[in-house]
Structures are given as structure tokens and as C-alpha cells.
Design an enzyme around this catalytic site. Structure first.
Site, PDB file in Angstrom:
ATOM      1  N   LYS A  13       9.397   7.742   1.323  1.00 34.76           N
ATOM      2  CA  LYS A  13       8.769   8.773   0.502  1.00 34.76           C
ATOM      3  C   LYS A  13       6.797   8.754   0.783  1.00 34.76           C
ATOM      4  O   LYS A  13       6.359   9.604   0.992  1.00 34.76           O
ATOM      5  CB  LYS A  13       8.470   8.519  -1.207  1.00 34.76           C
ATOM      6  CG  LYS A  13       9.970   8.740  -1.810  1.00 34.76           C
ATOM      7  CD  LYS A  13       9.649   8.836  -2.877  1.00 34.76           C
ATOM      8  CE  LYS A  13       9.542   7.659  -4.318  1.00 34.76           C
ATOM      9  NZ  LYS A  13      10.250   5.769  -3.735  1.00 34.76           N
ATOM     10  N   ARG A  88       9.415  10.145 -12.923  1.00 32.26           N
ATOM     11  CA  ARG A  88      10.720   9.184 -12.999  1.00 32.26           C
ATOM     12  C   ARG A  88      11.454   8.970 -14.449  1.00 32.26           C
ATOM     13  O   ARG A  88      12.049   8.273 -14.082  1.00 32.26           O
ATOM     14  CB  ARG A  88       9.456   7.277 -12.968  1.00 32.26           C
ATOM     15  CG  ARG A  88       9.751   6.941 -11.545  1.00 32.26           C
ATOM     16  CD  ARG A  88       8.720   6.219 -11.326  1.00 32.26           C
ATOM     17  NE  ARG A  88       9.002   4.582 -10.285  1.00 32.26           N
ATOM     18  CZ  ARG A  88       8.147   4.540  -9.139  1.00 32.26           C
ATOM     19  NH1 ARG A  88       7.000   5.371  -8.778  1.00 32.26           N
ATOM     20  NH2 ARG A  88       9.163   3.418  -8.580  1.00 32.26           N
ATOM     21  N   ARG A 127       8.443  -4.851   4.036  1.00 30.54           N
ATOM     22  CA  ARG A 127       7.365  -3.707   3.782  1.00 30.54           C
ATOM     23  C   ARG A 127       6.497  -4.728   3.788  1.00 30.54           C
ATOM     24  O   ARG A 127       6.124  -5.527   3.488  1.00 30.54           O
ATOM     25  CB  ARG A 127       7.633  -2.918   2.677  1.00 30.54           C
ATOM     26  CG  ARG A 127       6.436  -2.026   2.615  1.00 30.54           C
ATOM     27  CD  ARG A 127       6.640  -1.329   1.952  1.00 30.54           C
ATOM     28  NE  ARG A 127       7.025  -1.352   0.244  1.00 30.54           N
ATOM     29  CZ  ARG A 127       6.886  -0.461  -0.951  1.00 30.54           C
ATOM     30  NH1 ARG A 127       7.129   0.682  -0.320  1.00 30.54           N
ATOM     31  NH2 ARG A 127       7.315  -1.031  -2.192  1.00 30.54           N
ATOM     32  N   ARG A 160       3.734  -6.475  -0.421  1.00 27.55           N
ATOM     33  CA  ARG A 160       4.054  -6.526  -2.354  1.00 27.55           C
ATOM     34  C   ARG A 160       4.283  -7.506  -2.991  1.00 27.55           C
ATOM     35  O   ARG A 160       5.232  -7.608  -2.930  1.00 27.55           O
ATOM     36  CB  ARG A 160       4.338  -4.910  -2.807  1.00 27.55           C
ATOM     37  CG  ARG A 160       3.179  -4.049  -2.439  1.00 27.55           C
ATOM     38  CD  ARG A 160       4.169  -2.833  -2.600  1.00 27.55           C
ATOM     39  NE  ARG A 160       4.580  -1.894  -4.034  1.00 27.55           N
ATOM     40  CZ  ARG A 160       4.944  -1.366  -4.298  1.00 27.55           C
ATOM     41  NH1 ARG A 160       4.932  -0.392  -3.208  1.00 27.55           N
ATOM     42  NH2 ARG A 160       6.409  -0.977  -5.401  1.00 27.55           N
ATOM     43  N   ARG A 171      14.691  -2.908  -9.701  1.00 30.06           N
ATOM     44  CA  ARG A 171      13.398  -1.282  -9.612  1.00 30.06           C
ATOM     45  C   ARG A 171      14.083  -0.297  -9.239  1.00 30.06           C
ATOM     46  O   ARG A 171      14.599   0.705  -9.649  1.00 30.06           O
ATOM     47  CB  ARG A 171      12.067  -1.944  -7.928  1.00 30.06           C
ATOM     48  CG  ARG A 171      11.413  -3.028  -9.371  1.00 30.06           C
ATOM     49  CD  ARG A 171      10.681  -2.152  -7.347  1.00 30.06           C
ATOM     50  NE  ARG A 171      10.402  -1.790  -7.251  1.00 30.06           N
ATOM     51  CZ  ARG A 171       9.700  -2.091  -6.206  1.00 30.06           C
ATOM     52  NH1 ARG A 171       9.411  -3.352  -4.728  1.00 30.06           N
ATOM     53  NH2 ARG A 171       9.411  -0.824  -4.870  1.00 30.06           N
TER      54      ARG A 171
HETATM   55  P1  ADP Z   1       9.161   4.261  -0.938  1.00 33.70           P
HETATM   56  O1  ADP Z   1       7.745   4.953  -1.337  1.00 33.70           O
HETATM   57  O2  ADP Z   1       9.824   5.513  -1.293  1.00 33.70           O
HETATM   58  O3  ADP Z   1       9.590   3.787  -1.064  1.00 33.70           O
HETATM   59  P2  ADP Z   1       8.265   3.290   1.881  1.00 33.70           P
HETATM   60  O4  ADP Z   1       7.703   4.793   2.628  1.00 33.70           O
HETATM   61  O5  ADP Z   1       7.114   2.246   1.344  1.00 33.70           O
HETATM   62  O6  ADP Z   1       9.450   3.414   0.244  1.00 33.70           O
HETATM   63  O7  ADP Z   1       9.001   2.722   2.831  1.00 33.70           O
HETATM   64  C1  ADP Z   1       9.962   1.667   2.750  1.00 33.70           C
HETATM   65  C2  ADP Z   1      10.053   1.040   3.886  1.00 33.70           C
HETATM   66  O8  ADP Z   1      11.349   1.387   4.881  1.00 33.70           O
HETATM   67  C3  ADP Z   1       8.525   0.634   4.754  1.00 33.70           C
HETATM   68  O9  ADP Z   1       8.397  -0.609   5.257  1.00 33.70           O
HETATM   69  C4  ADP Z   1       8.897   1.913   6.289  1.00 33.70           C
HETATM   70  O10 ADP Z   1       8.230   1.091   7.215  1.00 33.70           O
HETATM   71  C5  ADP Z   1       9.629   2.028   6.157  1.00 33.70           C
HETATM   72  N1  ADP Z   1      10.306   2.711   6.324  1.00 33.70           N
HETATM   73  C6  ADP Z   1      10.429   4.086   5.233  1.00 33.70           C
HETATM   74  N2  ADP Z   1      11.012   5.023   6.208  1.00 33.70           N
HETATM   75  C7  ADP Z   1      11.758   4.294   7.009  1.00 33.70           C
HETATM   76  C8  ADP Z   1      12.927   5.125   7.923  1.00 33.70           C
HETATM   77  N3  ADP Z   1      13.346   6.145   8.335  1.00 33.70           N
HETATM   78  N4  ADP Z   1      13.566   4.416   8.610  1.00 33.70           N
HETATM   79  C9  ADP Z   1      13.649   2.885   8.846  1.00 33.70           C
HETATM   80  N5  ADP Z   1      12.588   2.823   8.464  1.00 33.70           N
HETATM   81  C10 ADP Z   1      12.151   3.311   7.129  1.00 33.70           C
HETATM   82  P1  AMP Z   2       6.240   2.564  -6.222  1.00 37.31           P
HETATM   83  O1  AMP Z   2       4.921   2.078  -6.001  1.00 37.31           O
HETATM   84  O2  AMP Z   2       6.826   3.766  -6.575  1.00 37.31           O
HETATM   85  O3  AMP Z   2       7.240   2.149  -6.057  1.00 37.31           O
HETATM   86  O4  AMP Z   2       5.850   1.570  -8.141  1.00 37.31           O
HETATM   87  C1  AMP Z   2       5.716   0.084  -7.561  1.00 37.31           C
HETATM   88  C2  AMP Z   2       5.857   0.591  -9.772  1.00 37.31           C
HETATM   89  O5  AMP Z   2       4.606   0.801 -10.631  1.00 37.31           O
HETATM   90  C3  AMP Z   2       6.469   0.802 -10.111  1.00 37.31           C
HETATM   91  O6  AMP Z   2       8.180  -0.578 -10.446  1.00 37.31           O
HETATM   92  C4  AMP Z   2       6.662   0.953 -11.726  1.00 37.31           C
HETATM   93  O7  AMP Z   2       6.224  -0.558 -12.373  1.00 37.31           O
HETATM   94  C5  AMP Z   2       4.935   1.493 -11.032  1.00 37.31           C
HETATM   95  N1  AMP Z   2       5.392   3.346 -11.702  1.00 37.31           N
HETATM   96  C6  AMP Z   2       4.739   3.789 -10.848  1.00 37.31           C
HETATM   97  N2  AMP Z   2       5.145   5.094 -10.601  1.00 37.31           N
HETATM   98  C7  AMP Z   2       5.708   5.042 -12.209  1.00 37.31           C
HETATM   99  C8  AMP Z   2       6.138   6.332 -13.047  1.00 37.31           C
HETATM  100  N3  AMP Z   2       6.502   7.259 -12.243  1.00 37.31           N
HETATM  101  N4  AMP Z   2       6.635   5.837 -14.466  1.00 37.31           N
HETATM  102  C9  AMP Z   2       6.427   4.405 -14.506  1.00 37.31           C
HETATM  103  N5  AMP Z   2       5.621   3.276 -13.369  1.00 37.31           N
HETATM  104  C10 AMP Z   2       6.015   3.914 -12.535  1.00 37.31           C
END
Ligand code: ADP
Ligand code: AMP
Length: 210
Positions: A13, A88, A127, A160, A171
Site C-alpha cells: 500500500k 481498519r 522491509r 520497524r 498483524r
Molecule cells: P504496506 O504499506 O502495505 O504495509 P509496503 O509498501 O511497506 O507495504 O511494502 C512492504 C515491503 O514490500 C517493502 O519492503 C516494499 O519495498 C516491498 N514491496 C512493496 N511492493 C512490492 C512489490 N510489488 N514487489 C516486491 N516487493 C514489494
Molecule cells: P502500518 O504502518 O499501517 O502497518 O500500521 C502500524 C501499526 O499502527 C498497526 O499495526 C496498528 O497498531 C497501528 N495502526 C495503524 N493504522 C491503524 C488504524 N487505522 N487503526 C488502528 N490501528 C492502526
């Protein structure tokens, strides 16, 4: 376009929304980034949120809804927005509807970016993020030009604390338990678009833009 991006942690995302932001100038509201900033600054809200975030649990709805209401009401959305990581839960989705209604706005589409659990776990384990500008990398799939350094601002990349295998699995479970009614809510409104996230970023971006 006013969009919501749904999908499990690791679906891509943040990565996809930052490409769309760069290409189209649509601002992205990243709930996780807002919370991590509060945690880093050790505000009262940050201390409370951290208790949930470190375990991979959802931060309580009242806190999250309060944050999004403030952000949306104080911002300028002439160019639309992408909501990443919100809503969420069903309560958050219903609250978003009310907030937007009170502003005379509505959502255009809700994009559900999906990947299998094993793909998400592999992605999240590798990541790395920039603590300064929020840029996202992957040690294998999307490495920075210089190992350990952000391409955009040069800061030292970090992992992270919730990108550890035990927390990642939790998660994923938390996401699956809370998201079903949200998906149904948007499906019933005819807003939901499902996109496969297990392929190259450019392909995903192209399909979303189409
Ligand atoms: P989200 O925001 O949904 O948690 P991220 O955008 O942070 O996911 O992506 C999670 C990990 O996967 C990051 O390390 C990113 O670089 C990698 N990633 C994201 N999209 C792709 C893709 N299409 N193919 C391979 N790796 C990806
Ligand atoms: P994310 O960066 O989207 O993976 O979110 C990291 C963490 O933040 C999650 O595991 C939750 O603990 C908290 N969080 C983020 N967005 C929300 C939401 N909309 N509702 C509740 N908790 C959230």
C-alpha cells in the site's frame, strides 16, 4: 480522486501510494506514519498507541477516529487524497463516511491490494524504512542505491520494531479478523476494486490508475 487503500500489512500500500503521489500529486495520508511520529516524539497519544503497535494490535478506534477527523478537517483536498492504513475496522469506515459527509465529500474508490500471507511475511521481514522521510525499501526487492542509506534524504535506514516474524504473523491475524466487515461495507456501496499485489509495482500502479 479520493481513494482508500486496503490490504494486509506488506501488500504494498505504502509503496504503490508513494508512486501515485509522485506521478499524480495526490496527497497520501498514512495512518501508521502519523502514529509512528507521535511515538517518536513521545507524546501522550504516542505513548498510548505504542502499547498496541509494538504487539501488532489495532490502536483503539476512538483514538484513530479523532486523528483522522482532525487531519481531514484541517487539510486541503483539492487534489483528492489516498488513505493508507485507514479504515481498519467497521467503526472506522462508518466514522469516515460521517466525517466526509460533513465536509460535503465522498470516496471515489476503495482499492483492496491483496497478497498471500507468505509473500507479506517475506516482504515485511526485508522491509527497511527511512525514519526521516518515510521512504520504504526492501533489502532484496527494492534495495537503496547505497546499502543502509535512504536514496531520497541520505538518512540511515531502520527496521520497524513490528517487522519481526512473531509480530508480523499477529498483524496478519489482526488484519484478517477486522477487515471482513470493512470489505463488505465498501462492496455494498459498489466502491471496492480488488487488485493482485503479488507482481511488479509498475503493473499494479498502471491497473489502479486505469
Ligand atoms: P504496506 O504499506 O502495505 O504495509 P509496503 O509498501 O511497506 O507495504 O511494502 C512492504 C515491503 O514490500 C517493502 O519492503 C516494499 O519495498 C516491498 N514491496 C512493496 N511492493 C512490492 C512489490 N510489488 N514487489 C516486491 N516487493 C514489494
Ligand atoms: P502500518 O504502518 O499501517 O502497518 O500500521 C502500524 C501499526 O499502527 C498497526 O499495526 C496498528 O497498531 C497501528 N495502526 C495503524 N493504522 C491503524 C488504524 N487505522 N487503526 C488502528 N490501528 C492502526
Amino acid at each position: 480522486m479520493r481513494l482508500v487503500f486496503l490490504g494486509p500489512p506488506g501488500a504494498g500500500k505504502g509503496t504503490v501510494s508513494s508512486v501515485i503521489n509522485a506521478e499524480k500529486g495526490i496527497p497520501v495520508i498514512v495512518m501508521g506514519d502519523i502514529l509512528r511520529k507521535e511515538v517518536a516524539e513521545q507524546t501522550e497519544l504516542g505513548k498510548k498507541a505504542h502499547e498496541y503497535m509494538k504487539k501488532g494490535e489495532l490502536v483503539p478506534d476512538d483514538i484513530i477516529i479523532g486523528i483522522i477527523e482532525k487531519v481531514l478537517k484541517e487539510g486541503n483536498w483539492n487534489k483528492g487524497f489516498i488513505l493508507d492504513g485507514f479504515p481498519r475496522s467497521l467503526r472506522q469506515a462508518q466514522a469516515l463516511d460521517e466525517i466526509l459527509k460533513s465536509m460535503g465529500l465522498q470516496l471515489d474508490k476503495v482499492v483492496l491490494l491483496d497478497v498471500p500471507e507468505e509473500v507479506a511475511v517475506e516482504r515485511l521481514s526485508g522491509r527497511r524504512i527511512c525514519p526521516k522521510c518515510g521512504a520504504v525499501y526492501h533489502v532484496k526487492n527494492m534495495p537503496p542505491k547505497v546499502e543502509g542509506k535512504c536514496d531520497k534524504c541520505g538518512a540511515e535506514l531502520i527496521q520497524r520494531e513490528d517487522d519481526k516474524p512473531e509480530v508480523i504473523r499477529n498483524r496478519f491475524r489482526v488484519y484478517q479478523n477486522a477487515i471482513k466487515p470493512v470489505i463488505e461495507f465498501y462492496m455494498n456501496k459498489g466502491l471496492l476494486v480488488k487488485i493482485k499485489g503479488n507482481r511488479p509495482v509498475e503493473e499494479i500502479v498502471k491497473e489502479i490508475l486505469e
